[in-house]
Design an enzyme around this catalytic site. Sequence first.
Site, PDB file in Angstrom:
ATOM      1  N   HIS A 186      -2.133   4.411   7.396  1.00 18.70           N
ATOM      2  CA  HIS A 186      -1.332   4.715   6.212  1.00 18.70           C
ATOM      3  C   HIS A 186      -0.794   6.151   6.282  1.00 18.70           C
ATOM      4  O   HIS A 186      -1.381   7.000   6.947  1.00 18.70           O
ATOM      5  CB  HIS A 186      -2.162   4.535   4.940  1.00 18.70           C
ATOM      6  CG  HIS A 186      -2.524   3.105   4.671  1.00 18.70           C
ATOM      7  ND1 HIS A 186      -3.758   2.578   5.004  1.00 18.70           N
ATOM      8  CD2 HIS A 186      -1.810   2.105   4.113  1.00 18.70           C
ATOM      9  CE1 HIS A 186      -3.782   1.300   4.651  1.00 18.70           C
ATOM     10  NE2 HIS A 186      -2.614   0.986   4.120  1.00 18.70           N
ATOM     11  N   SER A 198       0.812  -1.216   0.000  1.00 25.88           N
ATOM     12  CA  SER A 198       0.000   0.000   0.000  1.00 25.88           C
ATOM     13  C   SER A 198       0.847   1.268   0.000  1.00 25.88           C
ATOM     14  O   SER A 198       0.413   2.308  -0.491  1.00 25.88           O
ATOM     15  CB  SER A 198      -0.944   0.004   1.208  1.00 25.88           C
ATOM     16  OG  SER A 198      -0.212  -0.097   2.417  1.00 25.88           O
ATOM     17  N   ASP A 202      -7.153   7.134   8.187  1.00 28.12           N
ATOM     18  CA  ASP A 202      -7.310   5.812   8.793  1.00 28.12           C
ATOM     19  C   ASP A 202      -6.325   5.573   9.939  1.00 28.12           C
ATOM     20  O   ASP A 202      -6.363   4.530  10.585  1.00 28.12           O
ATOM     21  CB  ASP A 202      -7.198   4.703   7.743  1.00 28.12           C
ATOM     22  CG  ASP A 202      -5.813   4.590   7.114  1.00 28.12           C
ATOM     23  OD1 ASP A 202      -4.864   5.240   7.590  1.00 28.12           O
ATOM     24  OD2 ASP A 202      -5.681   3.843   6.124  1.00 28.12           O
TER      25      ASP A 202
END
Length: 337
Positions: free
Chosen positions: A239, A73, A236
């Site tokens: 990240h 990610s 979130d």
Amino acid sequence: MSRAERARTIAARAAFGGGGLAAAGLLGVGVLRAEAELARHLIGESPGAGHEDSGTYGAGTGRAHQLLLLGDSTAAGVGADDASTTMGATVAIGVAAITGRPVHLVNLGRSGATSLDLADQVERGCEAMPEAEVAIVMIGSNDVKNRVDQTRSVRALTEATSALQGAGVRVVVGTCPDLGTIRPVPQPLRALAQRWSRDLAAAQTVAVVETGGRTVSIGDLIGPDFHELPELFSADRFHPSSAGYARAAAAMLPSVLDALGESTIDSGRSLDHRRGEAVEPLPAAAERAVDDPGSEVSGVAVDGNVRGERGRWAQLLRRHRPEVPEPFTPSGEPASD
């Protein structure tokens, strides 16, 4: 056993086969499972949406530099505001601005990927960009999150690095970030995640440098303390934000430029021992790099020999970081020669 010894052991088992090290130690398995379920609830199970940032950056002249980006990610840019502020875009913008040449970026990073997914990414990357010069690999977080056996993880990274090097692509790996900085993860799991991620980062460094690549320690660059620097995290709380990616990209950029054969402020200079730079056995350099985020570790010869009595020689550099230029929207088309 020291972190250097654990890194050497994990890398050796990855190279020659064998099981991984026990990770949980004396902590109760039931407690860890409960904490892990709570962490998944707080962070979320879904991988998160990345950004499509492949394309051509910069308006310089000459043949475009060819960059390949692989990984998880972090490579995919989950948490960035838009495609112009991802890790890949920020590095490509920096290379284009500093070299005066356009940069063609192909990003095959995928949210949720582990090191076990790198083989497929390497194969697709070499097909999509057969003349790639440098591959940037960002991997490790999901290996820790999903409790992938560290020996399997490091073996997969070693094989990916070897395949890329065999295809003539130089490799720069951003090692596993320090997951002990993720505040939604409760104790004692957070402390254990920190140890796992740091051990994995050190083992990644040993394996990658042994295979001919170089590493940059990500450590806690992305989030040294959520409460003090919340702007480095996305909504979130797991990240990086665009600011977090810019911070990590600034650390990666000098190593990418050097791998491309471009001159930087560090080109040709002597080691600065006041900055902690040194030539030492690879496991020792890997251990120090974990505690010194932003540092680069690469192989080096001493008196013409790449190995000494304590194994492979390596140098730890603390490169000077250039300022990262403003965001730029890629054209989406390869630059002409």
